[in-house]
Design an enzyme around this catalytic site. Structure first.
Site, PDB file in Angstrom:
ATOM      1  CB  CYS A 190     -23.379  36.808 -57.183  1.00 27.02           C
ATOM      2  SG  CYS A 190     -22.199  35.479 -56.868  1.00 27.02           S
TER       3      CYS A 190
ATOM      4  CB  CYS B 105     -23.530  28.041 -55.170  1.00 23.76           C
ATOM      5  SG  CYS B 105     -23.210  29.114 -56.567  1.00 23.76           S
TER       6      CYS B 105
ATOM      7  CB  CYS C 159     -17.689  34.533 -50.428  1.00 24.81           C
ATOM      8  SG  CYS C 159     -16.860  33.992 -51.924  1.00 24.81           S
TER       9      CYS C 159
ATOM     10  CB  CYS D 289     -22.056  30.917 -50.403  1.00 28.90           C
ATOM     11  SG  CYS D 289     -21.244  32.497 -50.649  1.00 28.90           S
TER      12      CYS D 289
ATOM     13  CB  CYS E 230     -27.111  31.886 -52.328  1.00 34.22           C
ATOM     14  SG  CYS E 230     -26.730  33.516 -53.020  1.00 34.22           S
TER      15      CYS E 230
END
Length: 111
Positions: free
Chosen positions: A81, A70, A53, A51, A72
């Site tokens: 998400c 991902c 972010c 991920c 996740c």
């Protein structure tokens, strides 16, 4: 993006996963493109689509744990998400797209 094949692989993964889970990309597809690019970069650098972010003290360790790879665990278990890549239809940021054009992705990355 250094490896367009990784970008295309993550594009196809995202499209397939969205269709399979009845989730949709963000109504602002530039958000979707940034997330897909991040997944592709992590796949190239760490061997898994971690991920992009979240902050990690050690990305290699996180990849080995696989919790944030991902899709996740929160996405797989609860359709949550954090990246806004896979949104449920009732999410206020959800668009109607489950596909994103590769040329659009490349164009967004080059901006």
């Amino acid at each position: 993006m250094d490896n367009p094949k990784s970008l295309q692989a993550m594009q196809k993964f995202a499209e397939t996963y969205a269709q399979r889970t009845n989730t949709f990309f963000c109504s602002d597809l530039s958000v979707t493109s940034i997330v897909i690019e991040g997944l592709a970069r992590h796949k190239d650098q760490y061997g898994a689509p971690l991920c992009p972010c979240r902050h990690y003290d050690d990305k290699a360790i996180e990849v080995s744990i696989a919790y944030w790879n991902c899709p996740c665990v929160p996405m797989r278990e609860r359709k949550e998400c954090h990246c806004m890549l896979f949104l449920t239809p009732d999410n206020e940021f959800s668009g109607s797209a489950q596909e994103i054009n590769l040329d659009y992705l490349i164009d967004q990355i080059q901006k």
